[in-house]
Design an enzyme around this catalytic site. Structure first.
Site, PDB file in Angstrom:
ATOM      1  N   ASP A  99       0.817  -1.261   0.047  1.00  0.00           N
ATOM      2  CA  ASP A  99       0.053   0.015  -0.093  1.00  0.00           C
ATOM      3  C   ASP A  99       0.852   1.271   0.038  1.00  0.00           C
ATOM      4  O   ASP A  99       1.918   1.350   0.400  1.00  0.00           O
ATOM      5  CB  ASP A  99      -0.954  -0.038   1.259  1.00  0.00           C
ATOM      6  N   GLY A 100       0.420   2.339  -0.792  1.00  0.00           N
ATOM      7  CA  GLY A 100       1.146   3.523  -0.565  1.00  0.00           C
ATOM      8  C   GLY A 100       1.500   4.115  -1.717  1.00  0.00           C
ATOM      9  O   GLY A 100       1.894   5.179  -1.973  1.00  0.00           O
ATOM     10  N   ARG A 127       0.116   7.620  -2.867  1.00  0.00           N
ATOM     11  CA  ARG A 127       0.191   8.617  -2.236  1.00  0.00           C
ATOM     12  C   ARG A 127       2.002   9.296  -2.557  1.00  0.00           C
ATOM     13  O   ARG A 127       2.171  10.288  -2.740  1.00  0.00           O
ATOM     14  CB  ARG A 127      -0.009   8.516  -0.656  1.00  0.00           C
ATOM     15  N   ARG A 174      -1.202   8.734 -10.012  1.00  0.00           N
ATOM     16  CA  ARG A 174      -1.079   7.518  -9.071  1.00  0.00           C
ATOM     17  C   ARG A 174      -0.350   6.384 -10.011  1.00  0.00           C
ATOM     18  O   ARG A 174       0.295   5.571  -9.304  1.00  0.00           O
ATOM     19  CB  ARG A 174      -2.777   7.135  -8.795  1.00  0.00           C
ATOM     20  N   HIS A 191       2.497   3.030  -8.991  1.00  0.00           N
ATOM     21  CA  HIS A 191       2.311   1.655  -9.060  1.00  0.00           C
ATOM     22  C   HIS A 191       3.535   1.002  -9.811  1.00  0.00           C
ATOM     23  O   HIS A 191       4.088   0.045  -9.326  1.00  0.00           O
ATOM     24  CB  HIS A 191       1.197   1.383  -9.764  1.00  0.00           C
ATOM     25  N   TRP A 221     -11.693  -2.316  -7.879  1.00  0.00           N
ATOM     26  CA  TRP A 221     -12.576  -1.814  -9.164  1.00  0.00           C
ATOM     27  C   TRP A 221     -13.298  -0.480  -8.993  1.00  0.00           C
ATOM     28  O   TRP A 221     -13.704  -0.075  -9.850  1.00  0.00           O
ATOM     29  CB  TRP A 221     -13.683  -3.179  -9.121  1.00  0.00           C
ATOM     30  N   LEU A 264      10.957 -20.962  -3.992  1.00  0.00           N
ATOM     31  CA  LEU A 264      10.258 -20.129  -3.601  1.00  0.00           C
ATOM     32  C   LEU A 264       8.819 -20.079  -4.299  1.00  0.00           C
ATOM     33  O   LEU A 264       8.933 -20.006  -5.588  1.00  0.00           O
ATOM     34  CB  LEU A 264      10.510 -18.387  -3.539  1.00  0.00           C
ATOM     35  N   ARG A 305       2.264  -4.616   6.269  1.00  0.00           N
ATOM     36  CA  ARG A 305       1.480  -3.707   5.357  1.00  0.00           C
ATOM     37  C   ARG A 305       2.340  -2.476   5.385  1.00  0.00           C
ATOM     38  O   ARG A 305       2.630  -2.171   6.375  1.00  0.00           O
ATOM     39  CB  ARG A 305       0.072  -3.455   5.802  1.00  0.00           C
ATOM     40  N   LEU A 315      -6.443  -4.722   7.528  1.00  0.00           N
ATOM     41  CA  LEU A 315      -6.112  -6.022   6.555  1.00  0.00           C
ATOM     42  C   LEU A 315      -6.940  -5.716   5.375  1.00  0.00           C
ATOM     43  O   LEU A 315      -6.411  -6.348   4.248  1.00  0.00           O
ATOM     44  CB  LEU A 315      -6.813  -7.227   7.309  1.00  0.00           C
ATOM     45  N   GLU A 350       1.497 -13.061  12.382  1.00  0.00           N
ATOM     46  CA  GLU A 350       2.153 -11.719  13.285  1.00  0.00           C
ATOM     47  C   GLU A 350       2.003 -10.609  12.242  1.00  0.00           C
ATOM     48  O   GLU A 350       2.055 -10.856  10.927  1.00  0.00           O
ATOM     49  CB  GLU A 350       3.709 -11.923  13.371  1.00  0.00           C
TER      50      GLU A 350
HETATM   51  C1  IPE Z   1      -5.425  -2.892  -0.087  1.00  0.00           C
HETATM   52  O1  IPE Z   1      -5.145  -1.554  -0.477  1.00  0.00           O
HETATM   53  C2  IPE Z   1      -5.339  -3.441  -1.529  1.00  0.00           C
HETATM   54  C3  IPE Z   1      -4.310  -3.838  -2.027  1.00  0.00           C
HETATM   55  C4  IPE Z   1      -2.833  -3.822  -1.519  1.00  0.00           C
HETATM   56  C5  IPE Z   1      -4.074  -4.566  -3.347  1.00  0.00           C
HETATM   57  P1  IPE Z   1      -6.128  -0.454  -0.425  1.00  0.00           P
HETATM   58  O2  IPE Z   1      -5.464   0.892  -0.419  1.00  0.00           O
HETATM   59  O3  IPE Z   1      -7.046  -0.780  -1.452  1.00  0.00           O
HETATM   60  O4  IPE Z   1      -6.832  -0.310   1.042  1.00  0.00           O
HETATM   61  P2  IPE Z   1      -7.882   0.497   1.662  1.00  0.00           P
HETATM   62  O5  IPE Z   1      -8.751   0.779   0.468  1.00  0.00           O
HETATM   63  O6  IPE Z   1      -7.063   1.735   2.083  1.00  0.00           O
HETATM   64  O7  IPE Z   1      -8.315  -0.233   3.014  1.00  0.00           O
HETATM   65  C1  IPE Z   2      -1.123   0.311  -3.726  1.00  0.00           C
HETATM   66  O1  IPE Z   2      -1.325   1.468  -3.132  1.00  0.00           O
HETATM   67  C2  IPE Z   2      -2.472  -0.680  -3.621  1.00  0.00           C
HETATM   68  C3  IPE Z   2      -3.032  -1.189  -4.760  1.00  0.00           C
HETATM   69  C4  IPE Z   2      -4.295  -1.119  -4.707  1.00  0.00           C
HETATM   70  C5  IPE Z   2      -2.445  -1.416  -6.155  1.00  0.00           C
HETATM   71  P1  IPE Z   2      -2.586   2.566  -3.348  1.00  0.00           P
HETATM   72  O2  IPE Z   2      -2.970   2.723  -4.725  1.00  0.00           O
HETATM   73  O3  IPE Z   2      -3.487   2.130  -2.507  1.00  0.00           O
HETATM   74  O4  IPE Z   2      -1.834   3.609  -2.868  1.00  0.00           O
HETATM   75  P2  IPE Z   2      -2.333   4.904  -1.693  1.00  0.00           P
HETATM   76  O5  IPE Z   2      -2.750   4.081  -0.588  1.00  0.00           O
HETATM   77  O6  IPE Z   2      -3.561   5.589  -2.451  1.00  0.00           O
HETATM   78  O7  IPE Z   2      -1.188   5.819  -1.416  1.00  0.00           O
HETATM   79 MG    MG Z   3      -4.109   2.140  -0.331  1.00  0.00          MG
END
Ligand code: IPE
Ligand code: IPE
Ligand code: MG
Length: 237
Positions: free
Chosen positions: A16-17, A20, A29, A33, A65, A127, A184, A191, A203
């Site tokens: 995630d992130g 941002r 964005r 990715h 989606w 792996l 995360r 989650l 964990e």
């Molecule tokens: C969780 O991230 C999904 C993936 C990493 C693929 P999101 O950015 O979609 O989660 P929320 O919406 O902040 O909970």
């Molecule tokens: C990647 O991070 C997770 C995916 C869903 C691919 P985000 O796209 O959720 O990035 P943030 O959380 O908006 O920064």
């Molecule tokens: Mg996100």
């Protein structure tokens, strides 16, 4: 006896992130990715070095989606490009790729490339990298319940035979070990519908580092943190 954690057998990653990270640099964005693909490579390398045998990457949730079509298309294109680009090296590294999630909703092209990648990497013994695409923990669990209900209705299965083990055998992850560690990135502590059944005793490790900045050192740091945990599984020591 408590189990002092050494190297986790299975690490699952909520990547995630990206958005941002890109926005803070004045980019779209999707740029974030694309940058995140390098972090996937770093984790695979880190896992191979440390001896982690399973890695699961949360790449796309069923909830994703709901994002603008342009971003979803960008993610799917990136997925296709990465498969084509990375498969030869994965084969060389001994990495087997397995995909979990509802594939039916994916485009024909994405489904074909995923299948080809699974086929080409199936001999990998060092792996297993599990890609969670169009994945939802709740959907996975309800799908399993539905399959068992159908068997019971058909008289092939007695309801008393439904146990945690027979239930788990109906999940996408049938035959895979549960994650020992869920990481995360991106600062959120949730989650987001990821491995709800499987992570029952995992964990959890949360870091503010945005996914594109997550590198091999940070992966190692998470493993070290895991190594200092005491897993009790309900026992007292
Ligand atoms: C969780 O991230 C999904 C993936 C990493 C693929 P999101 O950015 O979609 O989660 P929320 O919406 O902040 O909970
Ligand atoms: C990647 O991070 C997770 C995916 C869903 C691919 P985000 O796209 O959720 O990035 P943030 O959380 O908006 O920064
Ligand atoms: Mg996100």
């Amino acid at each position: 006896m408590s189990q002092t954690a050494a190297i986790p057998n299975h690490v699952a990653l909520i990547m995630d992130g990206n958005g941002r990270w890109a926005a803070s640099r004045g980019h779209e964005r999707t740029w974030g990715h694309a940058a995140g693909a390098e972090s996937v490579r770093a984790c695979i390398k880190g896992a191979l070095v440390a001896g982690v045998r399973w890695l699961t990457f949360y790449a796309f949730s069923t909830e994703n989606w709901k994002r603008p079509a342009e971003e979803v298309e960008g993610l799917m294109e990136l997925l296709c490009d990465s498969i084509v680009k990375e498969t030869p090296e994965l084969v060389e590294q001994g990495v087997r790729v397995v995909v979990i999630g509802a594939r039916g909703a994916l485009s024909e092209k994405v489904r074909r490339l995923l299948e080809e990648m699974e086929e080409q990497t199936k001999g990998g013994e060092k792996l297993t990298a599990v890609l969670a695409i169009n994945y939802s923990g709740r959907a996975e669990i309800t799908r399993a319940a539905s399959a068992l209900a159908a068997e019971a209705m058909g008289g092939e299965l007695s309801p008393v035979m439904i146990t945690a083990e027979t239930f788990a055998a109906q999940l996408y992850t049938a035959g895979m070990p549960d994650p020992d560690l869920v990481i995360r990135t991106g600062g959120e502590k949730r989650l987001s519908n990821f491995l709800l059944w499987q992570a029952a005793y995992a964990e959890l490790y949360f870091t503010d580092v945005m996914w594109p900045d997550f590198n091999e050192d940070q992966f190692r740091e998470a493993l070290d943190d895991y190594g200092r945990r005491e897993r009790r599984f309900g026992k007292i020591r």
